[in-house]
Design a protein around this motif. Structure first.
Motif, PDB file in Angstrom:
ATOM      1  N   THR A  91       0.833  -1.208   0.000  1.00 22.48           N
ATOM      2  CA  THR A  91       0.000   0.000   0.000  1.00 22.48           C
ATOM      3  C   THR A  91       0.867   1.258   0.000  1.00 22.48           C
ATOM      4  O   THR A  91       0.615   2.208  -0.753  1.00 22.48           O
ATOM      5  N   TYR A  92       1.912   1.253   0.830  1.00 22.60           N
ATOM      6  CA  TYR A  92       2.823   2.408   0.880  1.00 22.60           C
ATOM      7  C   TYR A  92       3.513   2.605  -0.470  1.00 22.60           C
ATOM      8  O   TYR A  92       3.629   3.737  -0.963  1.00 22.60           O
ATOM      9  N   CYS A  95       1.133   4.127  -2.934  1.00 22.19           N
ATOM     10  CA  CYS A  95       0.898   5.551  -2.654  1.00 22.19           C
ATOM     11  C   CYS A  95       2.085   6.403  -3.081  1.00 22.19           C
ATOM     12  O   CYS A  95       1.902   7.502  -3.638  1.00 22.19           O
ATOM     13  N   GLU A  96       3.289   5.918  -2.850  1.00 15.75           N
ATOM     14  CA  GLU A  96       4.473   6.683  -3.231  1.00 15.75           C
ATOM     15  C   GLU A  96       4.652   6.734  -4.749  1.00 15.75           C
ATOM     16  O   GLU A  96       4.972   7.788  -5.310  1.00 15.75           O
ATOM     17  N   LYS A  97       4.432   5.609  -5.407  1.00 16.91           N
ATOM     18  CA  LYS A  97       4.634   5.561  -6.860  1.00 16.91           C
ATOM     19  C   LYS A  97       3.618   6.424  -7.588  1.00 16.91           C
ATOM     20  O   LYS A  97       3.919   7.028  -8.625  1.00 16.91           O
ATOM     21  N   HIS A  98       2.404   6.497  -7.067  1.00 18.18           N
ATOM     22  CA  HIS A  98       1.341   7.268  -7.720  1.00 18.18           C
ATOM     23  C   HIS A  98       1.057   8.590  -7.003  1.00 18.18           C
ATOM     24  O   HIS A  98       0.096   9.281  -7.349  1.00 18.18           O
ATOM     25  N   LEU A  99       1.917   8.906  -6.014  1.00 16.39           N
ATOM     26  CA  LEU A  99       1.816  10.169  -5.271  1.00 16.39           C
ATOM     27  C   LEU A  99       0.398  10.401  -4.741  1.00 16.39           C
ATOM     28  O   LEU A  99      -0.175  11.490  -4.881  1.00 16.39           O
ATOM     29  N   ILE A 100      -0.162   9.338  -4.152  1.00 16.38           N
ATOM     30  CA  ILE A 100      -1.502   9.443  -3.561  1.00 16.38           C
ATOM     31  C   ILE A 100      -1.376  10.068  -2.169  1.00 16.38           C
ATOM     32  O   ILE A 100      -0.606   9.602  -1.332  1.00 16.38           O
ATOM     33  N   GLY A 101      -2.135  11.102  -1.913  1.00 15.61           N
ATOM     34  CA  GLY A 101      -2.072  11.793  -0.624  1.00 15.61           C
ATOM     35  C   GLY A 101      -0.915  12.775  -0.579  1.00 15.61           C
ATOM     36  O   GLY A 101      -0.050  12.818  -1.463  1.00 15.61           O
ATOM     37  N   SER A 102      -0.865  13.553   0.473  1.00 17.60           N
ATOM     38  CA  SER A 102       0.193  14.549   0.635  1.00 17.60           C
ATOM     39  C   SER A 102       1.485  13.891   1.111  1.00 17.60           C
ATOM     40  O   SER A 102       1.481  12.752   1.593  1.00 17.60           O
ATOM     41  N   TRP A 105       1.155  12.957   4.744  1.00 22.07           N
ATOM     42  CA  TRP A 105       0.350  11.764   4.970  1.00 22.07           C
ATOM     43  C   TRP A 105       1.156  10.511   4.673  1.00 22.07           C
ATOM     44  O   TRP A 105       1.129   9.548   5.444  1.00 22.07           O
ATOM     45  N   ARG A 106       1.920  10.502   3.582  1.00 22.23           N
ATOM     46  CA  ARG A 106       2.725   9.328   3.218  1.00 22.23           C
ATOM     47  C   ARG A 106       3.847   9.105   4.229  1.00 22.23           C
ATOM     48  O   ARG A 106       4.196   7.963   4.540  1.00 22.23           O
TER      49      ARG A 106
END
Length: 252
Positions: A91-92, A95-102, A105-106
């Motif tokens: 999940t992390y 999120c990092e690869k697709h820059l999901i969230g600020s 937050w990451r």
């Protein structure tokens, strides 16, 4: 420890190395010393941890299933930590690869995963605290094995933190000396058993100490030759360290 227990020991070692490696990598990423490109390359090495954890789970649960162990559920704490780590790290990574969230937050999510790894370490220490050799083996596998695997992944990711190429091996030497001292402290009982014909434990402990020293020696080679560590040699050192941890567990 019986030879039939080796799949469980192997599974435990893979889990300990993997979670220990992510704790180290997570700490480095949280330090903010990796630029965007370096962080991206480090993220590309995370599947190594996923593969090791999946193998660990399949090996443990598969062995329980085919051995016909009567249990309401074979889903133990070791498997729970391994499975949750796979889910959290994937999940992390997503999120990092697709820059999901600020970014904040990451970063908080990464802190959560590292903290979860810390809880795994604390639980392992408390669980094995009844026997000093077991707790030393666990600490060495998570800290030494995890650091070695993390360093191997950083080398593969071509990180630019050259100071780590000195810090990691030197810390490894300190942990290795502690592990050797702990193993030698209990080898007297194994010698007595060997004199009575039960030589397997003594041989396994000797192999464990020998391979541990070989693994750390390979780790130190770049420092001794004043060269940059090579990923292939680092992963070879990791494999030798794995053999050391497995044989140590079998000799208990």
């Amino acid at each position: 420890m019986q030879w039939a227990d080796w799949p469980f020991i192997f599974s435990q070692v893979l889990t300990q190395f993997s979670i220990g490696a992510f704790i180290v990598l997570g700490g480095i990423m949280l330090s903010g010393k990796l630029c965007f490109g370096q962080s991206d390359r480090v993220l590309k090495t995370l599947p190594i941890i996923w593969v090791l954890l999946i193998i660990a789970m399949l090996l443990r649960e598969g062995t329980l299933m085919f051995s016909g162990v009567n249990s309401v559920s074979s889903f133990g704490l070791e498997t729970f930590f391994a499975l949750s780590f796979i889910i959290l790290t994937i999940t992390y990574w997503f999120c990092e690869k697709h820059l999901i969230g600020s970014d904040k937050w990451r970063k908080l999510f990464l802190i959560l995963i590292v903290t979860w790894g810390g809880l795994y370490f604390i639980d392992g220490v408390l669980t094995h605290a009844v026997q000093i050799p077991l707790v030393v083996q666990f600490i060495v596998a998570v800290l030494l094995g995890g650091s070695l695997l993390a360093h191997s992944m950083l080398v593969k990711a071509e990180h630019k933190l050259t100071a780590l190429n000195h810090v990691f091996p030197l810390c490894g030497v300190v942990l290795a000396m502690i592990a050797v001292a702990a193993n030698i402290n209990g080898i007297g009982n194994l010698v007595l058993l060997a004199e009575q014909g039960a030589i397997t434990g003594f041989v396994l402990r000797a192999v464990s100490i020998g391979t541990l020293l070989i693994a750390v020696g390979l780790w130190l080679m770049p420092l001794l030759t004043k060269s940059k560590p090579v990923a292939a040699m680092m992963f070879l050192s990791c494999a030798v360290m794995g053999i050391s941890s497995i044989t140590a567990g079998l000799s208990m």
